[in-house]
Design an enzyme around this catalytic site. Structure first.
Site, PDB file in Angstrom:
ATOM      1  N   HIS B  10       0.820  -1.208   0.000  1.00  0.00           N
ATOM      2  CA  HIS B  10       0.000   0.000   0.000  1.00  0.00           C
ATOM      3  C   HIS B  10       0.855   1.260   0.000  1.00  0.00           C
ATOM      4  CE1 HIS B  10      -2.581   3.227   1.426  1.00  0.00           C
ATOM      5  NE2 HIS B  10      -3.571   2.533   0.908  1.00  0.00           N
ATOM      6  N   LEU B  73      -4.001  -7.862   2.461  1.00  0.00           N
ATOM      7  CA  LEU B  73      -4.746  -8.919   3.151  1.00  0.00           C
ATOM      8  C   LEU B  73      -6.193  -9.017   2.699  1.00  0.00           C
ATOM      9  CD1 LEU B  73      -3.405  -8.699   6.803  1.00  0.00           C
ATOM     10  CD2 LEU B  73      -2.917 -10.419   5.052  1.00  0.00           C
ATOM     11  N   GLY B  76     -10.161  -5.956  -1.284  1.00  0.00           N
ATOM     12  CA  GLY B  76     -10.941  -4.724  -1.400  1.00  0.00           C
ATOM     13  C   GLY B  76     -10.643  -3.944  -2.670  1.00  0.00           C
ATOM     14  N   HIS B  78      -8.493  -1.679  -3.386  1.00  0.00           N
ATOM     15  CA  HIS B  78      -7.103  -1.571  -3.827  1.00  0.00           C
ATOM     16  C   HIS B  78      -6.706  -2.754  -4.708  1.00  0.00           C
ATOM     17  CE1 HIS B  78      -6.607   1.922  -1.485  1.00  0.00           C
ATOM     18  NE2 HIS B  78      -6.381   1.367  -0.321  1.00  0.00           N
TER      19      HIS B  78
END
Lengths: 124, 124
Positions: B10, B73, B76, B78
């Protein structure tokens, strides 16, 4: 000893991400066998139960030891400060229960190997 | 074939978290052996290099195939939208290079077992 495992994730406004954690929790429960009396999950923010609520549920169900497992990749503020603070709130109320925080996932020895597995799983 | 592995995280305002990814990348490089011509990292936001920059570096170094590995993890936004969009920007410029996105870490089969390992590593 009655031991409980509590998987702690960040929590998301996106309900599918919270549901992903619940499904993961079921898989961990299946793999854990009888190592833990219970395996459940809680969220640091944005979803329920909170960490104190999650720990309280374990204790209400008879846990004498609660292992809090941070499902996080980075050793940032959430892992180093926020989760310990949330845990301390409950530890304070239940001095007779042992509550410990396990190492966060991102620090696990096996992560590099698992990343290489991710690549192989999808290989043409 | 000259294949490059690009680990995508990220990115954080906290430099120590970005550095943690670089250290992880070194460990993956060591474990990968000669499977990849290069193993490097890039960030979706908040840190450099960006995903397009990271892929361009691989291509400049001769990569004919770039495997983008999402170090995330949750499946979603992203993982499902942002990373594919960033990859597409570069794929468009280099139609002759194969760029593929591997499954994200959180979806790996071995995650439940690794979580149980995390708990055991620290066990009294």
């Amino acid at each position: 000893m009655n031991r409980a495992l509590l998987i702690v994730a960040h929590g998301s406004r996106r309900e599918a991400s919270n549901e992903e954690i619940r499904r993961l929790t079921e898989r961990v429960r299946a793999e854990a066998g009888d190592s833990y009396h219970s395996v459940s999950c809680a969220y640091l923010e944005l979803a329920d139960p909170s960490i104190p609520e999650g720990i309280e549920r374990c204790i209400s169900a008879g846990a004498q030891e609660v292992v809090v497992l941070p499902y996080f990749l980075s050793a940032g503020r959430h892992v180093s400060l926020d989760i310990p603070q949330e845990v301390e709130k409950t530890q304070h109320k239940h001095p007779g229960v042992k509550i410990r925080i396990a190492p966060y996932l991102g620090g696990a020895e096996g992560i590099p190997g698992m990343l290489l597995d991710c690549v192989m799983e999808d290989r043409d």
